[in-house]
Design an enzyme around this catalytic site. Structure first.
Site, mmCIF file in Angstrom:
data_model
loop_
_atom_site.group_PDB
_atom_site.id
_atom_site.type_symbol
_atom_site.label_atom_id
_atom_site.label_comp_id
_atom_site.label_asym_id
_atom_site.label_seq_id
_atom_site.Cartn_x
_atom_site.Cartn_y
_atom_site.Cartn_z
ATOM 1 N N LYS A 85 0.713 -0.963 -0.226
ATOM 2 C CA LYS A 85 -0.066 0.192 -0.055
ATOM 3 C C LYS A 85 0.771 1.487 -0.187
ATOM 4 O O LYS A 85 1.557 1.311 0.481
ATOM 5 C CB LYS A 85 -1.253 0.191 1.049
ATOM 6 C CG LYS A 85 -1.787 -1.118 1.082
ATOM 7 C CD LYS A 85 -2.797 -0.780 2.657
ATOM 8 C CE LYS A 85 -3.874 -1.707 2.166
ATOM 9 N NZ LYS A 85 -4.951 -2.284 1.994
ATOM 10 N N HIS A 117 -1.239 -7.946 9.032
ATOM 11 C CA HIS A 117 -1.142 -7.017 8.385
ATOM 12 C C HIS A 117 -0.708 -5.790 10.100
ATOM 13 O O HIS A 117 0.100 -4.769 9.303
ATOM 14 C CB HIS A 117 -2.323 -6.452 8.338
ATOM 15 C CG HIS A 117 -2.866 -7.541 6.970
ATOM 16 N ND1 HIS A 117 -2.028 -7.894 5.783
ATOM 17 C CD2 HIS A 117 -3.971 -8.062 6.683
ATOM 18 C CE1 HIS A 117 -2.673 -8.414 4.838
ATOM 19 N NE2 HIS A 117 -3.958 -8.401 5.430
HETATM 20 C C1 BG6 Z 1 -7.270 -9.974 4.126
HETATM 21 C C2 BG6 Z 1 -8.500 -10.656 5.023
HETATM 22 O O1 BG6 Z 1 -5.671 -10.765 3.767
HETATM 23 O O2 BG6 Z 1 -7.514 -8.263 4.130
HETATM 24 C C3 BG6 Z 1 -9.532 -9.806 4.858
HETATM 25 O O3 BG6 Z 1 -7.853 -12.073 4.968
HETATM 26 C C4 BG6 Z 1 -9.188 -8.620 4.787
HETATM 27 O O4 BG6 Z 1 -10.234 -10.802 5.649
HETATM 28 C C5 BG6 Z 1 -8.750 -7.869 4.251
HETATM 29 O O5 BG6 Z 1 -10.945 -8.201 3.882
HETATM 30 C C6 BG6 Z 1 -8.762 -6.764 3.966
HETATM 31 O O6 BG6 Z 1 -7.617 -5.858 3.391
HETATM 32 P P1 BG6 Z 1 -7.573 -4.081 2.572
HETATM 33 O O7 BG6 Z 1 -6.579 -4.301 1.475
HETATM 34 O O8 BG6 Z 1 -9.603 -3.386 2.739
HETATM 35 O O9 BG6 Z 1 -7.509 -3.393 4.115
#
Ligand code: BG6
Length: 504
Positions: free
Chosen positions: A191, A249
């Site tokens: 990102k 994340h």
């Molecule tokens: C994914 C998860 O890795 O990331 C999902 O498995 C989640 O559950 C998603 O919704 C969120 O990603 P972003 O980029 O939309 O924040």
């Protein structure tokens, strides 16, 4: 745990542009929704090498012509028919070929490898497949002669569901690929604003000189999603928010905020610093759980003024599930820079809105000279908004204008809207950057084995501590900011979530 800390100096797979790209699971959701649009955007920006050839691999018996139709249909859907540039589209479609492979059948890989025989030998294999197929794919590819010391393999999360299972997957990859050839995706690392964290911290002496426990009171990392499980019940109910979001994340964001400056911007230096942070995370013991961890599950509520079902009332729900859809925790990093400055991590599904923010809450001055009733105002905050509307905002205090206002303080943001501040306003999707960097062989945006495993070790420990207590799962209504116990938890330590800061 393998000692991978020095292996990415191995240069056979890194740093050379790959002209052959093989996409396993090419007709799956990830490929169609994310990877094909990313390839289109890279094509449009003329960032793909002229020689690049793309082999789409899946089980369906379709021809290359049918694949091209599917891809065109997908791009119409996800990019928009009116946005598609015909010449970009035709350049991308020309690169595509299709090969039918049943991923569990060794002999199908011989056909694939034969199809690739005239291609450039530095192949990047992207496994957009469930992780339980990784081992078979690597083994069969290898037996068919498709792997060499120039090959790269890109894999998606989840890398396991705990430390032991992640080791099984990592071991299976390591049988056929050196660590320098393995690119583990955490799409948050692609990102734009996450990349910007590195620039913000290490290119601005103003921030870096105060980036420690002397000046920072606490750090908050909040990843709120308004979506629920989106048809992924089977996966999510076994994972929960800890495994699905925190282990990867949120821990990656924590590392980038907390790490020491790397000596250089190369993959080894950055990843070594992240690993040091992970190793410094203090375990959360069972008797600390009440003050450090809240798990929640969404209950019936309202979303966009309409009634919305709770987790247990979703269609196909496991109605006795005690999987968490929300988690708030207080992490402590035991090192010189951060001892005494907690990191609060919070993430949940079906919350009020989608927003990902890192908030640095600075300490107040040691001596305060303004009106006592404004004392709680007199603190700075740095708000790094990752999504939506990527921005960096520093909240500073100034004086209310006017002769009658005396020295009354007000807080205003010094605001940088990243999309508007730069003329090339489109912020690329994370997958565009990650695909490009994988093709270039730059591992710095990918996760090394030891990072994955130490993150699991910490999360496993926290989960076990929680399970050994009698703490219940806290319900929160759909469309809220999570359970009230998450507010109680942070307030116990004299802190507030960012959205509550100005209310007190
Ligand atoms: C994914 C998860 O890795 O990331 C999902 O498995 C989640 O559950 C998603 O919704 C969120 O990603 P972003 O980029 O939309 O924040």
């Amino acid at each position: 745990m393998s000692d991978s800390s020095s292996s990415d100096e191995h240069t056979t797979a890194t740093g050379i542009l790959s002209h052959s790209f093989v996409l396993f699971g090419a007709l799956g959701d990830l490929s169609l929704r994310k990877l094909m649009p990313a390839l289109y955007q890279l094509e449009h920006a003329q960032l793909l090498s002229q020689e690049l050839e793309i082999m789409a691999v899946a089980r369906s018996a379709i021809s290359t012509a049918e694949l091209k139709q599917r891809v065109e249909h997908t791009l119409n859907q996800y990019i928009g028919a009116d946005q598609l540039n015909p010449s970009t589209l035709s350049r991308l479609l020309q690169r595509l070929c299709y090969c039918q492979v049943d991923l569990t059948q060794a002999h199908d890989y011989i056909t694939l490898v034969q199809a690739l025989s005239s291609w450039q030998p530095q192949v990047t294999f992207y496994l957009a497949t469930p992780p339980n197929l990784y081992s078979d794919i690597c083994q069969h590819l290898h037996s068919a002669g498709g792997v060499n010391s120039f090959s790269r393999i890109v894999v998606e999360k989840p890398i396991g569901h705990d430390l032991a299972s992640s080791k099984v997957i990592n071991d299976a990859l390591a049988l056929y690929f050196d660590e320098s050839q393995i690119f583990r995706i955490d799409h948050y690392l692609g990102k734009e604003t996450v990349q910007n964290l590195i620039a913000l911290r290490f290119a601005n002496p103003l921030f870096e000189s105060q980036w420690n426990n002397q000046y920072i009171d606490y750090v908050e990392i909040s990843v709120a999603e308004d979506v629920g499980i989106e048809g992924r019940w089977g996966y999510f109910d076994k994972a929960g928010q800890m495994r699905d979001m925190v282990q990867n994340h949120l821990m990656q964001l924590l590392c980038l905020v907390a790490m020491d400056p790397p000596s250089q911007l190369d993959a080894s230096s950055i990843r070594d610093e992240k690993v040091k942070v992970l190793r410094s995370l203090k375990p959360i013991k069972p008797d600390e759980i009440r003050h450090h961890l809240v798990l929640g599950q969404y209950a019936d509520g309202q979303f966009k003024q309409a009634p919305a079902p709770g987790y247990l009332n979703e269609s196909d729900a496991n109605t006795s599930s005690n999987t968490e859809t929300f988690i708030a925790l207080r992490a402590e990093i035991a090192n010189w820079r951060w001892t005494g400055t907690p990191f609060y991590l919070r993430t949940g599904k079906r919350m009020a809105s989608k927003v990902t923010e890192i908030v640095i809450h600075y300490k107040p001055n040691s001596h305060y000279i303004f009106s006592p009733d404004q004392a709680s105002l007199a603190k700075n905050r740095l708000v790094i908004r990752l999504q939506p509307s990527e921005s960096i905002s520093l909240q500073v205090l100034t004086k209310e204008q006017g002769m009658d206002k005396g020295m009354q303080l007000r807080r205003d943001p010094l605001q940088l809207d990243l999309a508007q501040s730069q003329s090339n306003a489109r912020i690329p999707d994370a997958y565009e950057r990650l695909l490009l960097e994988a093709l270039k062989g730059n591992q710095s945006l990918f996760v090394r084995r030891d990072e994955v495993e130490i993150a699991w070790q910490w999360c496993d420990q926290v989960r076990h501590s929680f399970q050994s207590t009698d703490q219940p799962l806290r319900p929160y209504p759909v469309g809220s900011n999570g359970p009230k116990e998450a507010n109680d938890m942070i307030q116990m330590h004299g802190h507030l979530w960012y959205e509550d800061c100005d209310e007190i």
